[in-house]
Design an enzyme around this catalytic site. Structure first.
Site, PDB file in Angstrom:
ATOM      1  N   THR A 116     113.671   6.504  92.598  1.00  0.00           N
ATOM      2  CA  THR A 116     115.109   7.210  93.446  1.00  0.00           C
ATOM      3  C   THR A 116     114.688   7.120  94.823  1.00  0.00           C
ATOM      4  O   THR A 116     113.494   7.435  94.994  1.00  0.00           O
ATOM      5  CB  THR A 116     115.232   8.516  92.877  1.00  0.00           C
ATOM      6  OG1 THR A 116     115.496   8.167  91.442  1.00  0.00           O
ATOM      7  CG2 THR A 116     116.283   9.355  93.412  1.00  0.00           C
ATOM      8  N   SER A 135     106.571   1.466 109.543  1.00  0.00           N
ATOM      9  CA  SER A 135     106.365   2.851 109.162  1.00  0.00           C
ATOM     10  C   SER A 135     107.226   4.027 110.016  1.00  0.00           C
ATOM     11  O   SER A 135     107.165   3.951 111.148  1.00  0.00           O
ATOM     12  CB  SER A 135     104.943   3.073 109.419  1.00  0.00           C
ATOM     13  OG  SER A 135     104.644   4.684 109.148  1.00  0.00           O
ATOM     14  N   ASN A 158      96.389  -0.800 115.812  1.00  0.00           N
ATOM     15  CA  ASN A 158      96.185   0.451 116.030  1.00  0.00           C
ATOM     16  C   ASN A 158      95.140   1.360 116.723  1.00  0.00           C
ATOM     17  O   ASN A 158      95.396   2.570 117.356  1.00  0.00           O
ATOM     18  CB  ASN A 158      96.325   1.179 114.482  1.00  0.00           C
ATOM     19  CG  ASN A 158      95.358   0.501 113.795  1.00  0.00           C
ATOM     20  OD1 ASN A 158      95.405  -0.762 113.616  1.00  0.00           O
ATOM     21  ND2 ASN A 158      94.575   1.439 113.057  1.00  0.00           N
ATOM     22  N   CYS A 163      83.341   8.364 109.662  1.00  0.00           N
ATOM     23  CA  CYS A 163      82.152   8.972 109.018  1.00  0.00           C
ATOM     24  C   CYS A 163      82.234   8.790 107.645  1.00  0.00           C
ATOM     25  O   CYS A 163      82.941   9.291 106.877  1.00  0.00           O
ATOM     26  CB  CYS A 163      82.154  10.523 109.489  1.00  0.00           C
ATOM     27  SG  CYS A 163      80.553  11.239 108.990  1.00  0.00           S
ATOM     28  N   HIS A 212     106.851   7.541 110.000  1.00  0.00           N
ATOM     29  CA  HIS A 212     106.157   8.621 110.885  1.00  0.00           C
ATOM     30  C   HIS A 212     105.498   8.130 112.021  1.00  0.00           C
ATOM     31  O   HIS A 212     104.909   9.040 112.900  1.00  0.00           O
ATOM     32  CB  HIS A 212     105.238   9.325 109.990  1.00  0.00           C
ATOM     33  CG  HIS A 212     103.923   8.489 109.632  1.00  0.00           C
ATOM     34  ND1 HIS A 212     102.522   9.255 110.215  1.00  0.00           N
ATOM     35  CD2 HIS A 212     103.570   7.704 108.886  1.00  0.00           C
ATOM     36  CE1 HIS A 212     101.907   8.355 109.737  1.00  0.00           C
ATOM     37  NE2 HIS A 212     102.236   7.312 109.020  1.00  0.00           N
ATOM     38  N   GLY A 268     104.055   2.045 106.049  1.00  0.00           N
ATOM     39  CA  GLY A 268     103.441   0.959 106.318  1.00  0.00           C
ATOM     40  C   GLY A 268     102.670   0.376 105.187  1.00  0.00           C
ATOM     41  O   GLY A 268     102.508  -0.765 104.911  1.00  0.00           O
ATOM     42  N   THR A 269     101.963   1.054 104.652  1.00  0.00           N
ATOM     43  CA  THR A 269     100.882   0.684 103.615  1.00  0.00           C
ATOM     44  C   THR A 269     101.625  -0.390 102.497  1.00  0.00           C
ATOM     45  O   THR A 269     101.121  -1.276 102.243  1.00  0.00           O
ATOM     46  CB  THR A 269     100.109   1.787 103.015  1.00  0.00           C
ATOM     47  OG1 THR A 269      99.410   2.519 104.165  1.00  0.00           O
ATOM     48  CG2 THR A 269      98.933   1.322 102.087  1.00  0.00           C
ATOM     49  N   GLN A 275     102.571  -0.268 114.658  1.00  0.00           N
ATOM     50  CA  GLN A 275     102.388   0.329 115.998  1.00  0.00           C
ATOM     51  C   GLN A 275     103.045  -0.291 117.092  1.00  0.00           C
ATOM     52  O   GLN A 275     103.332   0.268 118.324  1.00  0.00           O
ATOM     53  CB  GLN A 275     100.691   0.315 116.278  1.00  0.00           C
ATOM     54  CG  GLN A 275      99.929   0.785 115.408  1.00  0.00           C
ATOM     55  CD  GLN A 275      99.786   2.545 115.573  1.00  0.00           C
ATOM     56  OE1 GLN A 275     100.286   3.030 116.672  1.00  0.00           O
ATOM     57  NE2 GLN A 275      99.519   3.135 114.561  1.00  0.00           N
TER      58      GLN A 275
HETATM   59  N1  PLP Z   1      99.458  -0.504 109.832  1.00  0.00           N
HETATM   60  C1  PLP Z   1      99.051  -0.144 110.937  1.00  0.00           C
HETATM   61  C2  PLP Z   1      98.974  -0.734 112.128  1.00  0.00           C
HETATM   62  C3  PLP Z   1      98.908   1.260 111.151  1.00  0.00           C
HETATM   63  O1  PLP Z   1      98.478   1.801 112.235  1.00  0.00           O
HETATM   64  C4  PLP Z   1      99.249   2.148 109.786  1.00  0.00           C
HETATM   65  C5  PLP Z   1      98.865   3.573 109.786  1.00  0.00           C
HETATM   66  O2  PLP Z   1      98.164   4.032 110.655  1.00  0.00           O
HETATM   67  C6  PLP Z   1      99.615   1.697 108.664  1.00  0.00           C
HETATM   68  C7  PLP Z   1      99.822   0.083 108.676  1.00  0.00           C
HETATM   69  C8  PLP Z   1      99.938   2.207 107.490  1.00  0.00           C
HETATM   70  O3  PLP Z   1     101.106   3.001 107.632  1.00  0.00           O
HETATM   71  P1  PLP Z   1     101.534   4.323 106.695  1.00  0.00           P
HETATM   72  O4  PLP Z   1     100.880   5.441 107.306  1.00  0.00           O
HETATM   73  O5  PLP Z   1     102.864   4.289 107.062  1.00  0.00           O
HETATM   74  O6  PLP Z   1     101.377   4.011 105.435  1.00  0.00           O
END
Ligand code: PLP
Length: 376
Positions: free
Chosen positions: A233, A195, A147, A320, A197, A69-70, A175
């Site tokens: 790759t 994403s 999220n 934290c 996972h 996702g990032t 999400q």
């Molecule tokens: N965007 C949202 C809304 C998320 O909840 C998350 C992960 O918690 C991400 C992006 C990032 O995804 P990833 O962990 O696959 O980089």
């Protein structure tokens, strides 16, 4: 263990594991290699791309595999900004840091950012977006669902406004996939991040949907994989797992969402019985699996640790940093009073949770909150 942290990472779907295993064992070949083993890995990527495209109502060449996702969020944002010309970008205060910190980086590079304020439920409305767009706006980025508090945003309406105004629109759907139906033939967005996972795939996998014609500029340069947009790759196991996971989770989505929402509502009603508690986020526009509560004068981290001792995996929506508890940016943005914001608990459900697990977890939360309060 009672696992109620599915928004952080969901269990691996057995079908995804089955799809990935051959590429972690017997077939370890590089999908760019011309021999049979390499070509069988390449074929598996083609099939996974077709599954991802079908699950999202997209064409296979609108899918770019990424590391999650990032990366997808960053790729969409910088692709849109690199088109050139326009220097303004719009998002919300309650995006994931994958979007917020990409915006901060773009600000450092000279772009101008607008951060829309959500209402007390965590909702953004389409008119706010319409008002914020001007002739210099390159991009709008709004998440499909939050999220932390699970609030569902009106991304369909926002997409129409962006289209009318000639502005690129990115949706972080990390999400939302698997909880809300997503069909890119209906949702008029230019980019959408997924994403692996969070939906039963493997960590380090993900995809970006980029509509045909939407600007794309690579962040990683190398061997030209993923049509030159994302060199390196391919992570064949993560890609094949993602194809199987997204196919499975988007199948029968409504039925599954109803079942999970019943458990969610039961949990919300039990936790509401705790004195000085409040539900964070919208009662109605809410993901089927999200419960986010705050308990007055409780330390959210301590609550998560207490629950962990009883085998419940949960998360606190407070972070934290350098030894000092700070309220989450989302809870602050929706105006949660500090004495509640620091005592927040996120419980996120999946279809593998049972009614008895939820009842047990609710009792344990009640007990732990009481113990922590008595210890004050
Ligand atoms: N965007 C949202 C809304 C998320 O909840 C998350 C992960 O918690 C991400 C992006 C990032 O995804 P990833 O962990 O696959 O980089």
């Amino acid at each position: 263990m009672i696992y109620l942290d599915n928004a952080a990472s969901a269990p691996i779907n057995p079908k995804a594991l089955e799809a990935a295993l051959p590429f972690l064992t017997a077939n370890f070949a590089n999908p760019s290699s011309p021999h049979g083993a390499g070509q069988s890995a390449a074929l598996a990527i083609i099939e996974a791309r077709e599954k991802c495209a079908a699950a999202l109502g997209a064409a296979p060449d609108e899918i770019i595999f990424t590391s999650g996702g990032t990366e997808s969020d960053n790729l969409a944002i910088f692709s849109a900004l690199n088109r050139g010309g326009r220097r303004r970008m719009i998002t919300t205060r309650i995006e994931h840091h994958a979007v917020l910190n990409a915006f901060r980086e773009a600000e450092r590079r000279g772009f101008e950012a607008v951060y829309l304020e959500p209402n007390a439920d965590g909702l953004i409305n389409a008119e706010q977006v319409a008002e914020a767009i001007d002739d210099c706006t390159a991009l709008v980025s709004v998440m499909a669902a939050n999220n932390e508090i699970g609030t569902i945003q009106p991304v369909g309406e926002i997409a129409e406004i962006c289209k009318e105004r000639g502005v690129l629109f990115h949706v972080d759907a990390v999400q939302a996939v698997g909880s809300l139906p997503i069909d890119m033939r209906i949702l008029n967005a230019d980019y959408l991040s997924v994403s692996a996972h969070k939906i039963g795939g493997i960590k380090g996998g993900g995809l970006l949907f980029a509509r045909k014609g939407a600007p794309l500029s690579p962040m990683i340069f190398g061997g030209g994989q993923e049509r030159g947009i994302r060199s390196g790759t391919e992570n064949v196991a993560a890609i094949t797992a993602l194809g199987a996971a997204i196919e499975d989770i988007t199948h029968d989505i409504e039925k599954r969402a109803v079942k999970i929402a019943e458990l969610r509502d039961m949990l919300i009603s039990r936790l509401s019985e705790i004195p000085h508690s409040r539900l964070n986020g919208s009662q109605t526009a809410r993901l089927c699996g999200n419960v986010n509560f705050s308990f007055e004068n409780i330390d959210g981290e301590a609550l998560v640790q207490s629950l962990d001792l009883f085998g419940v995996c949960a998360s606190a929506a407070s972070a934290c940093s350098s030894g000092k508890q700070t309220a989450s940016h989302v809870l602050r943005a929706i105006g949660t009073p500090e004495k509640y914001a620091l005592g927040s608990l996120r419980l996120t459900l999946s279809e593998s949770n049972t009614r008895s697990e939820i009842l047990k977890a609710a009792e344990l939360v009640k007990d732990c909150v009481e113990r922590l309060r008595n210890a004050l």
